[in-house]
Enzyme design. Structure first.
Site, PDB file in Angstrom:
ATOM      1  N   HIS A  15      -2.534   0.676   6.839  1.00 35.77           N
ATOM      2  CA  HIS A  15      -3.678   0.314   5.983  1.00 35.77           C
ATOM      3  C   HIS A  15      -4.284  -1.038   6.352  1.00 35.77           C
ATOM      4  O   HIS A  15      -4.686  -1.806   5.487  1.00 35.77           O
ATOM      5  CB  HIS A  15      -3.265   0.339   4.510  1.00 35.77           C
ATOM      6  CG  HIS A  15      -4.277   0.997   3.631  1.00 35.77           C
ATOM      7  ND1 HIS A  15      -5.133   0.312   2.814  1.00 35.77           N
ATOM      8  CD2 HIS A  15      -4.571   2.309   3.439  1.00 35.77           C
ATOM      9  CE1 HIS A  15      -5.913   1.155   2.158  1.00 35.77           C
ATOM     10  NE2 HIS A  15      -5.596   2.387   2.526  1.00 35.77           N
TER      11      HIS A  15
ATOM     12  N   TYR B 104       0.845  -1.207   0.000  1.00 34.96           N
ATOM     13  CA  TYR B 104       0.000   0.000   0.000  1.00 34.96           C
ATOM     14  C   TYR B 104       0.878   1.255   0.000  1.00 34.96           C
ATOM     15  O   TYR B 104       1.894   1.306   0.702  1.00 34.96           O
ATOM     16  CB  TYR B 104      -0.938   0.051   1.221  1.00 34.96           C
ATOM     17  CG  TYR B 104      -1.520   1.431   1.338  1.00 34.96           C
ATOM     18  CD1 TYR B 104      -2.551   1.830   0.474  1.00 34.96           C
ATOM     19  CD2 TYR B 104      -0.980   2.380   2.201  1.00 34.96           C
ATOM     20  CE1 TYR B 104      -3.031   3.125   0.490  1.00 34.96           C
ATOM     21  CE2 TYR B 104      -1.468   3.675   2.226  1.00 34.96           C
ATOM     22  CZ  TYR B 104      -2.482   4.040   1.376  1.00 34.96           C
ATOM     23  OH  TYR B 104      -2.942   5.331   1.362  1.00 34.96           O
TER      24      TYR B 104
HETATM   25  C1  GCO Z   1      -5.050   7.556   3.236  1.00 30.87           C
HETATM   26  C2  GCO Z   1      -5.923   6.444   2.786  1.00 30.87           C
HETATM   27  C3  GCO Z   1      -6.262   6.428   1.322  1.00 30.87           C
HETATM   28  C4  GCO Z   1      -7.287   5.349   1.055  1.00 30.87           C
HETATM   29  C5  GCO Z   1      -8.234   5.778  -0.008  1.00 30.87           C
HETATM   30  C6  GCO Z   1      -9.279   4.737  -0.308  1.00 30.87           C
HETATM   31  O1  GCO Z   1      -4.662   7.477   4.384  1.00 30.87           O
HETATM   32  O2  GCO Z   1      -4.813   8.475   2.483  1.00 30.87           O
HETATM   33  O3  GCO Z   1      -5.548   5.229   3.320  1.00 30.87           O
HETATM   34  O4  GCO Z   1      -5.176   6.339   0.481  1.00 30.87           O
HETATM   35  O5  GCO Z   1      -6.677   4.161   0.702  1.00 30.87           O
HETATM   36  O6  GCO Z   1      -8.835   6.968   0.374  1.00 30.87           O
HETATM   37  O7  GCO Z   1     -10.090   5.136  -1.344  1.00 30.87           O
HETATM   38 MG    MG Z   2      -5.030   5.698   5.383  1.00 36.04          MG
END
Ligand code: GCO
Ligand code: MG
Length: 443
Positions: free
Chosen positions: A249, A199
């Protein structure tokens, strides 16, 4: 002789015919008229849909019976974007037509109750669009930015963090240094996982890791070790002053999450984000019992029963709700106030799948809340700014709100129509990520 209440209202309103609710509406109209403010009525409620960059954005527009008086509210739920328009236009619109825009809290509560079943992401976003549009209208009526209606500024501008990322450690460090050179005091750091779908880094991926399937692949234990290494390197290379953040995440198992937070304590984090999924909230106590790493949580929350216990038990340090997912500005303001009483700070979700109207609502809360912590920053690209005029400005790592009335944002609807939702196989929904053996995981 006592005057009958109905007669009193009748005389106040000067009305002959009594429709359902008419006495109260008439009395309310007179009350606002005596304050010198006319009472606008809702004439139309619609959803503007556009996709200027990666995310599908949905914004509710409420128009009133007063010339040129309207407002916008963010209702963006990019993974299920097509469902927002019918939720607003087929259910909330008939409920709202003809109502006065004066009573924001009353409208919020009655919209919330009108589906009987509640607290889901689609319906909360629909209500958020209405709620924030009503705040925008009230600001425009008063000739003030919404932050003035909510008590005024606690600070000049809003400190933020940028997203540093890269395929390997030196790339992340270089990306973080770029932010710091622009004046940012805080950076989120994420590194790609070779051959895997990690992520937060656009450099993840590849196909060279063997798996029992051909879908995107992820192994949490590897992510944990590589991310801890990243934190060690970033603290060493970036110095002692910078605030370091990392978004977990909700990818690790609960026990790995406890270990991660404990190990990360030595790198003196600004915060670790989403170590656990909402399904595993019970493990937050274990994290607290094992370390003092600051914890941010909540972008996936929709329901008060998710944030209330964490705040009241002081199990997190930053509440990180996505305003529209909680139902908009009004309920999120209450979350901020609740959190203040327990020493928990705010860090509202500010990702790419948020309209500039939604970011303006975030920044408004940041400005008026004493317990503001930090604001996530995602830049608005040129296509977004071609549609949304008056986006909050970024200078030296600080967000500055537009000083115009309401949220200060105007939408060029013709431009929006030129950038409609694009077709894609999953219609904006997410695909799957699996362990080596094929088990699907949260992403
Ligand atoms: C963040 C978030 C986002 C989410 C996204 C999902 O902290 O910025 O985790 O990157 O993954 O908003 O649609
Ligand atoms: Mg986030």
């Amino acid at each position: 002789m006592p005057i009958h209440r109905r007669e009193l209202l009748k005389s106040i309103a000067g009305a002959g015919a009594w429709g359902l609710g008419a006495p109260l509406l008439a009395a309310q109209e007179t009350a606002t008229a005596t304050r010198g403010l006319a009472s606008p009525r809702i004439e139309d409620v619609s959803v503007i849909e556009c996709q200027p960059e990666g995310a599908r954005l949905s914004v509710v527009k409420i128009t009133t019976d007063q010339d040129g008086l309207y407002g916008y509210g963010c209702a963006t739920f990019t993974q299920r974007a097509d469902l927002i328009k019918p939720a607003v236009e087929r259910y909330l619109k008939p409920f709202l037509l003809g109502k006065t825009t004066d009573r924001i809290e009353d409208i919020w509560q009655s919209c919330y109750d009108s589906s009987y079943w509640k607290n889901g992401p689609v319906l909360n976003n629909a209500i958020s669009g209405v709620d924030e549009a009503l705040w925008d209208i009230k600001g425009r009526q008063a000739g003030m930015p919404v932050y003035q209606l909510a008590g005024g500024k606690c600070r000049e501008a809003v400190d933020t963090y940028g997203h540093a990322e890269g395929a390997d450690f030196p790339e992340v460090v270089a990306s973080a240094k770029q932010y710091m050179a622009q004046g940012f005091r805080n950076v989120r750091v994420q590194v790609g996982l070779p051959g895997m779908a990690g992520y937060g880094s656009s450099h993840s991926g590849g196909t060279d890791v063997k798996a029992l399937h051909n879908k995107p692949l992820f192994e949490p234990a590897y992510d944990m070790r590589r991310s801890l290494k990243l934190l060690e390197i970033c603290r060493r290379e970036l110095g002692e002053e910078v605030g370091l953040l990392h978004d977990m995440h909700e990818r690790l198992t609960p026990n790995e999450a406890v270990q991660f937070c404990k190990e990360a304590e030595q790198y003196d984090m600004f915060f670790l984000e989403d170590p656990l999924s909402p399904e595993d909230l019970g493990y937050f106590r274990q994290i607290r019992e094992n370390c003092a790493t600051p914890i941010a949580m909540g972008e996936l929350f929709n329901n008060p029963h998710e944030w209330q216990p964490l705040i009241e038990s002081r199990l997190i340090d930053y509440i990180r709700v996505h305003l529209s997912q909680a139902g908009g500005f009004s309920p999120s303001r209450k979350i901020a106030v609740l959190a203040e009483a327990y020493g928990v700070k705010t860090a509202w979700h500010g990702p790419g799948d948020l309209s500039p109207v939604g970011q303006a609502a975030n920044i408004t809360l940041d400005l008026v809340s004493y317990n503001f912590g930090i604001q996530e920053y995602t830049p608005f690209g040129e296509p977004t700014q071609a549609i949304f005029h008056g986006c909050p400005q970024m200078r030296d790592g600080y967000f500055w709100i537009n000083e115009k009335p309401g949220w200060g944002i105007e939408i060029d609807e013709k431009e929006a129509a030129r950038m409609p939702y694009r077709q894609s196989p999953l219609n904006g929904g997410w695909g799957e990520i699996r362990l080596r053996d094929g088990t699907v995981i949260k992403q």
